[in-house]
Design an enzyme around this catalytic site. Structure first.
Site, PDB file in Angstrom:
ATOM      1  N   SER A 146      27.864  47.833  24.679  1.00 39.34           N
ATOM      2  CA  SER A 146      27.839  48.517  23.382  1.00 39.34           C
ATOM      3  C   SER A 146      28.129  50.001  23.588  1.00 39.34           C
ATOM      4  O   SER A 146      27.842  50.554  24.665  1.00 39.34           O
ATOM      5  CB  SER A 146      26.446  48.366  22.764  1.00 39.34           C
ATOM      6  OG  SER A 146      26.290  49.256  21.679  1.00 39.34           O
ATOM      7  N   TYR A 159      17.519  49.059  23.680  1.00 43.39           N
ATOM      8  CA  TYR A 159      18.864  48.470  23.541  1.00 43.39           C
ATOM      9  C   TYR A 159      19.881  49.224  24.404  1.00 43.39           C
ATOM     10  O   TYR A 159      20.680  48.616  25.126  1.00 43.39           O
ATOM     11  CB  TYR A 159      19.255  48.513  22.059  1.00 43.39           C
ATOM     12  CG  TYR A 159      20.583  47.866  21.723  1.00 43.39           C
ATOM     13  CD1 TYR A 159      20.672  46.484  21.544  1.00 43.39           C
ATOM     14  CD2 TYR A 159      21.732  48.630  21.538  1.00 43.39           C
ATOM     15  CE1 TYR A 159      21.889  45.890  21.202  1.00 43.39           C
ATOM     16  CE2 TYR A 159      22.939  48.047  21.197  1.00 43.39           C
ATOM     17  CZ  TYR A 159      23.005  46.681  21.022  1.00 43.39           C
ATOM     18  OH  TYR A 159      24.214  46.090  20.686  1.00 43.39           O
TER      19      TYR A 159
HETATM   20  P1  NAP Z   1      24.451  38.712  15.644  1.00 43.44           P
HETATM   21  O1  NAP Z   1      25.352  38.504  14.491  1.00 43.44           O
HETATM   22  O2  NAP Z   1      23.050  39.115  15.406  1.00 43.44           O
HETATM   23  O3  NAP Z   1      24.479  37.376  16.563  1.00 43.44           O
HETATM   24  C1  NAP Z   1      23.706  37.317  17.713  1.00 43.44           C
HETATM   25  C2  NAP Z   1      24.027  36.045  18.463  1.00 43.44           C
HETATM   26  O4  NAP Z   1      23.235  36.025  19.677  1.00 43.44           O
HETATM   27  C3  NAP Z   1      23.657  34.774  17.686  1.00 43.44           C
HETATM   28  O5  NAP Z   1      24.604  33.781  17.981  1.00 43.44           O
HETATM   29  C4  NAP Z   1      22.295  34.411  18.268  1.00 43.44           C
HETATM   30  O6  NAP Z   1      21.983  33.020  18.198  1.00 43.44           O
HETATM   31  C5  NAP Z   1      22.498  34.818  19.720  1.00 43.44           C
HETATM   32  N1  NAP Z   1      21.234  35.001  20.417  1.00 43.44           N
HETATM   33  C6  NAP Z   1      20.249  35.910  20.180  1.00 43.44           C
HETATM   34  N2  NAP Z   1      19.237  35.754  21.043  1.00 43.44           N
HETATM   35  C7  NAP Z   1      19.576  34.726  21.849  1.00 43.44           C
HETATM   36  C8  NAP Z   1      18.943  34.085  22.942  1.00 43.44           C
HETATM   37  N3  NAP Z   1      17.726  34.459  23.357  1.00 43.44           N
HETATM   38  N4  NAP Z   1      19.588  33.067  23.558  1.00 43.44           N
HETATM   39  C9  NAP Z   1      20.811  32.658  23.136  1.00 43.44           C
HETATM   40  N5  NAP Z   1      21.460  33.222  22.094  1.00 43.44           N
HETATM   41  C10 NAP Z   1      20.850  34.245  21.461  1.00 43.44           C
HETATM   42  O7  NAP Z   1      25.022  39.810  16.633  1.00 43.44           O
HETATM   43  P2  NAP Z   1      26.518  40.381  16.854  1.00 43.44           P
HETATM   44  O8  NAP Z   1      26.653  41.601  16.052  1.00 43.44           O
HETATM   45  O9  NAP Z   1      27.522  39.298  16.722  1.00 43.44           O
HETATM   46  O10 NAP Z   1      26.377  40.839  18.377  1.00 43.44           O
HETATM   47  C11 NAP Z   1      26.892  40.100  19.472  1.00 43.44           C
HETATM   48  C12 NAP Z   1      26.803  40.962  20.710  1.00 43.44           C
HETATM   49  O11 NAP Z   1      27.561  42.146  20.504  1.00 43.44           O
HETATM   50  C13 NAP Z   1      25.378  41.402  21.053  1.00 43.44           C
HETATM   51  O12 NAP Z   1      25.197  41.415  22.434  1.00 43.44           O
HETATM   52  C14 NAP Z   1      25.321  42.808  20.492  1.00 43.44           C
HETATM   53  O13 NAP Z   1      24.379  43.599  21.164  1.00 43.44           O
HETATM   54  C15 NAP Z   1      26.742  43.282  20.764  1.00 43.44           C
HETATM   55  N6  NAP Z   1      27.166  44.400  19.916  1.00 43.44           N
HETATM   56  C16 NAP Z   1      27.211  44.281  18.564  1.00 43.44           C
HETATM   57  C17 NAP Z   1      27.612  45.364  17.812  1.00 43.44           C
HETATM   58  C18 NAP Z   1      27.707  45.326  16.311  1.00 43.44           C
HETATM   59  O14 NAP Z   1      27.958  46.365  15.696  1.00 43.44           O
HETATM   60  N7  NAP Z   1      27.558  44.183  15.666  1.00 43.44           N
HETATM   61  C19 NAP Z   1      27.954  46.572  18.443  1.00 43.44           C
HETATM   62  C20 NAP Z   1      27.885  46.652  19.830  1.00 43.44           C
HETATM   63  C21 NAP Z   1      27.492  45.552  20.564  1.00 43.44           C
HETATM   64  P3  NAP Z   1      21.177  32.390  16.915  1.00 43.44           P
HETATM   65  O15 NAP Z   1      22.156  32.406  15.776  1.00 43.44           O
HETATM   66  O16 NAP Z   1      20.807  31.008  17.336  1.00 43.44           O
HETATM   67  O17 NAP Z   1      20.016  33.297  16.673  1.00 43.44           O
END
Ligand code: NAP
Length: 248
Positions: A146, A159
């Site tokens: 991130s 985080y």
């Molecule tokens: P999101 O929409 O909240 O989705 C999170 C995903 O992670 C879901 O599929 C969830 O599964 C899964 N997950 C959470 N805890 C888990 C665990 N203990 N074991 C297995 N799966 C787990 O998040 P996102 O925005 O798509 O983010 C995806 C990645 O990108 C993350 O690592 C996040 O830190 C990173 N990121 C996101 C952003 C942003 O702006 N969105 C920016 C920088 C980095 P369930 O549906 O079953 O809960």
């Protein structure tokens, strides 16, 4: 063998593929012909939707529920993939959570839980995967870090620490260990991307700080990952690619 055929024979695992960025990555990889294992933790309905969308587009995929913070569950899942397919060529460590608050209010559990899923989750899933990639002399690993891991973010000490750990140890150190076997390890560092994770943020305020003037889309992250997983990207390893509309 053509590159297209090679990709069709490849097996990918995307953690956190039920929604958001992981879902877009799984869909994009499946469009290249790869078989994709879709990991999720608790949201089975959303994971099934991802699977349906992939199958409806002629792709191949399978659900694989496990909690990445459990070493036992993660290693059992990797063993299942090896038993079913005999190999694992691509791993995208995408599963992640955030639990924001100023550090003075942060309890041990707020710290631990984020580190357990975002950073130890990498170790739990990757150690055994790499073991199976080494004799095959091929592998592509991409860790979703991130922008917060690059610059630090107030309210995100836990985080930011987990995401910086993914860059330093998880990506740069491991890349050096496995580079001779054509296994690449890279990170992508998204900025603000439109997903459930950013749903509660003040979008108008945030947008003012982004040079591109908008949030990113999950598909824009997925496109970079498809490239990093390609044969053409074989000389790129230990790198961090920012996908952030210019904020870093
Ligand atoms: P999101 O929409 O909240 O989705 C999170 C995903 O992670 C879901 O599929 C969830 O599964 C899964 N997950 C959470 N805890 C888990 C665990 N203990 N074991 C297995 N799966 C787990 O998040 P996102 O925005 O798509 O983010 C995806 C990645 O990108 C993350 O690592 C996040 O830190 C990173 N990121 C996101 C952003 C942003 O702006 N969105 C920016 C920088 C980095 P369930 O549906 O079953 O809960």
């Amino acid at each position: 063998m053509s590159e297209k055929q090679l990709e069709k024979d490849q097996i990918a695992l995307v953690t956190g593929a039920s929604r958001g960025i992981g879902k877009a990555i799984a869909k994009a990889l499946s469009r290249t012909g790869r078989f994709v294992y879709l990991n999720y933790n608790s949201n089975r309905e959303k994971a099934e939707n991802t699977l349906k969308e992939i199958i409806n587009h002629g792709g191949r995929a399978q659900l694989l529920q496990f909690n990445v913070s459990s070493r036992k569950e993660s290693e059992k899942a990797i063993k299942q993939i090896i038993k079913q397919k005999g190999q694992i060529d691509i791993l995208v460590n995408n599963a992640g959570i955030r639990d924001d608050m100023l550090m003075v209010w942060m309890k041990q559990e707020n710290w631990q839980n984020v580190l357990d899923i975002n950073l130890t989750g990498f170790f739990n899933v990757t150690r055994l995967t790499v073991k199976h990639m080494l004799p095959k002399r091929f592998g592509r690993i991409v860790n979703i870090s991130s922008a917060s891991g690059q610059t630090g973010q107030a309210g995100q000490v836990n985080y930011s620490a987990s995401k910086a750990g993914l860059i330093g140890g998880a990506t740069k150190a491991l890349a050096r260990e496995v580079a001779k076997r054509d296994i690449t390890v890279n990170a992508v560092a998204p900025g603000f991307i439109e997903t459930d994770m950013t749903d509660d943020l003040k979008v108008k305020e945030i947008t003012k700080t982004i040079p591109a003037g908008r949030l990113g889309k999950p598909e824009e992250v997925a496109a970079a990952i498809v490239f990093l997983c390609s044969k053409d990207a074989g000389y790129i390893t230990g790198q961090v690619i920012g996908i952030n509309g210019g904020i870093v």
